[in-house]
Design a protein around this motif. Structure first.
Motif, mmCIF file in Angstrom:
data_model
loop_
_atom_site.group_PDB
_atom_site.id
_atom_site.type_symbol
_atom_site.label_atom_id
_atom_site.label_comp_id
_atom_site.label_asym_id
_atom_site.label_seq_id
_atom_site.Cartn_x
_atom_site.Cartn_y
_atom_site.Cartn_z
ATOM 1 N N SER A 1 -6.447 -2.795 1.711
ATOM 2 C CA SER A 1 -6.906 -1.939 3.034
ATOM 3 C C SER A 1 -7.893 -2.741 3.841
ATOM 4 N N GLU B 1 -5.049 -1.738 -10.032
ATOM 5 C CA GLU B 1 -4.567 -0.833 -8.960
ATOM 6 C C GLU B 1 -5.575 -0.566 -8.025
ATOM 7 N N LEU C 1 0.989 -1.458 -0.026
ATOM 8 C CA LEU C 1 -0.037 0.051 -0.085
ATOM 9 C C LEU C 1 0.713 1.390 0.046
ATOM 10 N N ARG D 1 -5.934 -1.811 -4.040
ATOM 11 C CA ARG D 1 -5.817 -1.113 -2.878
ATOM 12 C C ARG D 1 -6.817 -1.298 -1.861
#
Length: 202
Positions: A191, A183, A167, A187
């Motif tokens: 997360s 992408e 990250l 992420r």
């Protein structure tokens, strides 16, 4: 006299036996098959698709979650098995790609086309990070099984560090192709996984 193929059926059979080991919950044949599928999908973008295929077959050939030299040993196995099938420069490009999976940083290869192949190979290897949520979650569970010997506290710390390291990168993927397609979801997945680790810790 016909040239010896980089990857013949006998060599693939040898590698399949390694990937079928019981401790391969993620780093098994399913992972290899998915990478070969992606390589086929993007074959036109590869300068040397056969070299990338060889890197795919060998990159996780040696895998022991208790060790940190798996990539080095997998590259050494490739160097041994492929030495009489190609020239030294091409073989070095293959082993460079394999060793690069340790940190997922594009290796310093002088040839621009070969660097492009390495970048796409690394992005294909990380494509699972940008998969649909349920597929990514299954991947996370499989990785946990491969580290079943690690207690929960150490797992949360270690896995959390890995997820945060990805990250923290300005870009997870090296190629524009994968940045566009993977992408944002990667992420989100990373997360969400980090948050789940924190919840379990609390």
């Amino acid at each position: 006299m016909m040239a010896v193929p980089l990857m013949d059926e006998a060599l693939k059979a040898e590698l399949r036996a390694l990937y079928r080991r019981a401790d391969r919950h993620y780093h098994g044949l399913g992972h290899i098959d998915e990478l070969l599928r992606l390589a086929g999908d993007h074959r036109a973008a590869l300068a040397d698709p056969e070299a990338v295929e060889a890197a795919i077959w060998f990159h996780d050939a040696i895998y022991d979650s208790r060790r940190n030299d798996n990539e080095e040993k997998s590259a050494a196995l490739a160097a041994d098995r492929l030495a009489d099938r190609t020239d030294a420069q091409r073989l070095r490009r293959i082993t460079d790609m394999i060793e690069a999976t340790a940190r997922h940083v594009v290796p310093d290869i002088a040839d621009e086309a070969a660097r492009g192949d390495a970048a796409l190979f690394l992005d294909m290897d990380l494509a699972i990070l940008g998969a649909q949520a349920e597929i990514f979650d299954a991947y996370e569970r499989a990785i946990r099984l491969e580290y079943a010997w690690v207690d929960d506290t150490a797992w949360r710390a270690g896995r959390g560090a890995v997820l945060r390291s990805f990250l923290s990168r300005p870009r997870i993927f090296h190629t524009e192709l994968f940045r566009q397609s993977h992408e944002a979801r990667a992420r989100d997945n990373l997360s969400r996984s980090l948050a789940a680790l924190a919840i379990r810790e609390a």
